[in-house]
Design an enzyme around this catalytic site. Structure first.
Site, mmCIF file in Angstrom:
data_model
loop_
_atom_site.group_PDB
_atom_site.id
_atom_site.type_symbol
_atom_site.label_atom_id
_atom_site.label_comp_id
_atom_site.label_asym_id
_atom_site.label_seq_id
_atom_site.Cartn_x
_atom_site.Cartn_y
_atom_site.Cartn_z
ATOM 1 N N SER A 99 48.500 -29.863 5.117
ATOM 2 C CA SER A 99 49.191 -28.850 5.921
ATOM 3 C C SER A 99 48.786 -29.014 7.374
ATOM 4 C CB SER A 99 48.846 -27.442 5.435
ATOM 5 O OG SER A 99 49.308 -26.451 6.342
ATOM 6 N N GLU A 236 66.145 -29.987 12.457
ATOM 7 C CA GLU A 236 65.138 -29.290 13.248
ATOM 8 C C GLU A 236 65.211 -29.601 14.740
ATOM 9 O OE1 GLU A 236 61.229 -28.533 11.463
ATOM 10 O OE2 GLU A 236 61.826 -29.910 9.875
ATOM 11 N N HIS A 252 76.511 -42.344 -8.717
ATOM 12 C CA HIS A 252 76.801 -41.725 -10.012
ATOM 13 C C HIS A 252 77.330 -40.302 -9.869
ATOM 14 C CE1 HIS A 252 74.986 -44.966 -12.489
ATOM 15 N NE2 HIS A 252 74.284 -45.173 -11.383
ATOM 16 N N LYS A 346 59.700 -16.879 8.107
ATOM 17 C CA LYS A 346 58.278 -16.719 7.797
ATOM 18 C C LYS A 346 57.800 -15.308 8.126
ATOM 19 C CE LYS A 346 56.889 -21.568 8.464
ATOM 20 N NZ LYS A 346 56.070 -22.489 9.288
#
Length: 353
Positions: A99, A236, A252, A346
């Site tokens: 992170s 982004e 496919h 967030k």
């Protein structure tokens, strides 16, 4: 916007995203060297590696898994979720919690599950709650310094993971190939920098062609995760719609969707990523799929990766995509660094909304 107006770039690019893209070859080299010097226990009998990450931290795992797949003897799995899959338990599983901020809630949750299940674990971060949790549990931590958005740290998120596998003896030393990849990036970069006018800059020209279009990116083999990277950078940086597909799987299902709604086809742009290291059948599929889409009235283009190795193909293609997404942001006149919609979500999650 005039894509040769670099003064306007500086006004719009408040987070210096272009500087991060320019410095990506050096970041990749530095990350590898940092990982070589980082301490790691002499773990043995690792049977599987799970990389827990989201967004810009997870993409490094995707790139790693695709690159080492032909020669790494154990599976590398990228986990983008809370918790862990049932098979991830015990000391034969290595969980790498990655992170950029150290505060990604999905990664923190995955690490707690890894601790509870007795997995060997490693934390990779700049700091935050992740390093605090790792310290409390006695888990090794690899810290790196980086200012900027997580997606601009892709060199770290790949290079450090590559060093982990080398430390564990799971892959041969890739340093020579890595140096070749960095050199290939720098060579290609000579035609991609902002001071190169659009008539000589293929990334600027491609960005100009993508304005006003819905973009899909298709890759195979080692370029499949690079197609994902192009998609996320378009999202982004340019704040624009994008999607990605991987061959041979796309053949496919995707081709069956070339009938409706036809009124949208003139707004689509499908980009095919190709490299000399492609499987011959995937190269044939890429060419045939592009032809079928063109005959359906869909605009297509192709990018050819450069360099002398699979790793060079991966990184030159990724770097070209970063520049293209940046110039598309400039064309749309949006700041490529802030991601207000993501930050808003967030905040709502933190508030329990």
């Amino acid at each position: 916007m005039n894509l040769n107006d670099t003064a306007a770039f500086q006004t719009l690019d408040t987070g210096q995203m272009l500087a991060h893209i320019d410095a990506l070859p050096e970041q990749l080299q530095h990350a590898w060297e940092l990982g070589l010097d980082a301490p790691l226990p002499a773990w043995d009998n690792i049977r599987q590696v799970l990389i827990a990450g989201m967004g810009g931290s997870a993409i490094g795992g995707d790139l790693l898994a695709a690159y080492v797949a032909p020669f790494c003897p154990i599976p590398i799995y990228v986990h983008r979720d809370y918790g862990l899959p049932a098979w991830a338990r015990g000391a034969d599983t290595l969980v790498i919690a990655s992170s950029h901020s150290g505060n990604t809630e999905e990664v923190l949750d995955a690490l707690q599950h890894a601790i509870q299940r007795g997995c060997r674990s490693l934390a990779i971060s700049r700091g935050g709650a992740l390093t605090s949790a790792a310290e409390a549990a006695g888990i090794p931590i690899w810290r790196f310094e980086h200012t900027g958005q997580p997606r601009a740290a892709v060199g770290f998120s790949f290079g450090l993971l590559l060093a982990v596998l080398h430390h564990l003896g799971l892959i041969a030393n890739p340093e020579s190939e890595l140096k070749g990849a960095v050199a290939a990036m720098k060579t290609a970069q000579n035609h991609l920098r902002a001071d190169v006018p659009d008539v000589h800059n293929p990334a600027k020209r491609l960005a100009g062609q993508l304005v006003g279009r819905l973009v899909a990116v298709i890759g195979s083999d080692v370029l499949a995760p690079v197609a994902r990277r192009w998609k996320t950078q378009i999202n982004e940086l340019a704040k624009a719609w994008g999607q990605f597909e991987a061959l041979p799987e796309a053949d496919h299902n995707l081709l069956a969707g070339c009938l409706n709604p036809q009124e949208t086809f003139n707004r689509l742009a499908v980009l095919f990523l190709q490299a000399p290291s492609d499987h011959p059948r995937n190269r044939q599929r890429s060419d045939l799929t592009r032809k079928i889409l063109m005959l359906s009235g869909i605009s297509t283009d192709v990018y050819f990766a450069t360099g002398d190795s699979r790793l060079a193909h991966l990184w030159t293609a990724l770097h070209f995509g970063d520049y293209t997404a940046y110039y598309l942001a400039m064309a749309y006149q949006v700041d490529p660094s802030p991601v207000e919609a993501i930050e808003s979500l967030k905040q709502q999650l933190a508030g329990g909304v």
